[in-house]
Design an enzyme around this catalytic site. Sequence first.
Site, PDB file in Angstrom:
ATOM      1  N   HIS A   1     -73.345 -35.824 -43.398  1.00  0.00           N
ATOM      2  CA  HIS A   1     -74.463 -36.783 -43.356  1.00  0.00           C
ATOM      3  C   HIS A   1     -74.182 -37.960 -42.421  1.00  0.00           C
ATOM      4  CE1 HIS A   1     -76.574 -35.314 -47.031  1.00  0.00           C
ATOM      5  NE2 HIS A   1     -75.360 -34.997 -47.431  1.00  0.00           N
TER       6      HIS A   1
ATOM      7  N   CYS B   1     -77.127 -31.316 -43.804  1.00  0.00           N
ATOM      8  CA  CYS B   1     -76.803 -30.833 -45.145  1.00  0.00           C
ATOM      9  C   CYS B   1     -77.915 -29.944 -45.718  1.00  0.00           C
ATOM     10  CB  CYS B   1     -76.436 -32.010 -46.041  1.00  0.00           C
ATOM     11  SG  CYS B   1     -75.479 -31.477 -47.463  1.00  0.00           S
TER      12      CYS B   1
ATOM     13  N   GLY C   1     -80.498 -33.705 -48.972  1.00  0.00           N
ATOM     14  CA  GLY C   1     -81.173 -33.862 -50.267  1.00  0.00           C
ATOM     15  C   GLY C   1     -80.884 -32.620 -51.076  1.00  0.00           C
TER      16      GLY C   1
ATOM     17  N   GLU D   1     -76.235 -39.857 -41.236  1.00  0.00           N
ATOM     18  CA  GLU D   1     -77.204 -40.910 -41.580  1.00  0.00           C
ATOM     19  C   GLU D   1     -76.656 -41.873 -42.628  1.00  0.00           C
ATOM     20  OE1 GLU D   1     -77.342 -37.764 -42.349  1.00  0.00           O
ATOM     21  OE2 GLU D   1     -78.177 -37.405 -44.337  1.00  0.00           O
TER      22      GLU D   1
HETATM   23  N1  GLN Z   1     -76.322 -28.877 -52.248  1.00  0.00           N
HETATM   24  C1  GLN Z   1     -77.550 -29.309 -51.659  1.00  0.00           C
HETATM   25  C2  GLN Z   1     -78.491 -28.147 -51.418  1.00  0.00           C
HETATM   26  O1  GLN Z   1     -78.218 -27.042 -51.714  1.00  0.00           O
HETATM   27  C3  GLN Z   1     -77.330 -30.043 -50.358  1.00  0.00           C
HETATM   28  C4  GLN Z   1     -76.668 -31.360 -50.628  1.00  0.00           C
HETATM   29  C5  GLN Z   1     -76.993 -32.432 -49.642  1.00  0.00           C
HETATM   30  O2  GLN Z   1     -77.932 -32.375 -48.857  1.00  0.00           O
HETATM   31  N2  GLN Z   1     -76.221 -33.482 -49.743  1.00  0.00           N
HETATM   32  O3  GLN Z   1     -79.539 -28.372 -50.933  1.00  0.00           O
END
Ligand code: GLN
Length: 201
Positions: free
Chosen positions: A177, A79, A47, A179
């Site tokens: 990811h 992520c 996220g 998921e």
């Molecule tokens: N760039 C996002 C962050 O800094 C991470 C992106 C992702 O979870 N897809 O949290």
Amino acid sequence: MLRVGVLAIQGDVREHINSLNSLNVAVQKVRSPEELKTVNALIIPGGESTTISMLAQRFGLLEPLRAFVKEGFAVYGSCAGMIMLADEILDGKADQETIGGLDITVRRNAFGRQVDSFETDIQIKDFQEPLRAVFIRAPWVERVGNNVEVLASFKTEKLEEHPVMVRQGSLLATAFHPELTKDNRVHEYFVQMAKSVSIVN
Ligand code: GLN
């Protein structure tokens, strides 16, 4: 019995729940310190780490999450979740807090704007077949501590190699990811790992 929580304050919560649902474990959304007490393993979804961090503080979850990690429960972050578990962030917001516990330095949005989302096959240690990995504004790992095992790396066009899947004891993190695909092997790996390390009451 293993009861896996999914931190449900922002990000791709439903996708992680779907991946877990096919693995025969109890799954619980975690939005409060009370709900965190009911699980013995946790996933922090992808996220936006700055938002997850801010909301975790607002919901009074940051300290309970830090305690959960310290107590040795299994935690997996994908992520933004990887960023939340990292001890050190590069290119973070000035006041960005993490849960920490994983002795790594991650660089946020490391792959750059031009290639902010892509898919590629990566080889994961002890996995027989490569895994299709989806990267979305992903971080990569720039430093790993002595106790951190690198399970997969990604080679950039400049032939720099950066870890994108790491484990330190009860903590697992991926820059990609799993998921978002139907391939459940990373979730399966986490469930096995949680069963072997978790303090299951
Ligand atoms: N760039 C996002 C962050 O800094 C991470 C992106 C992702 O979870 N897809 O949290």
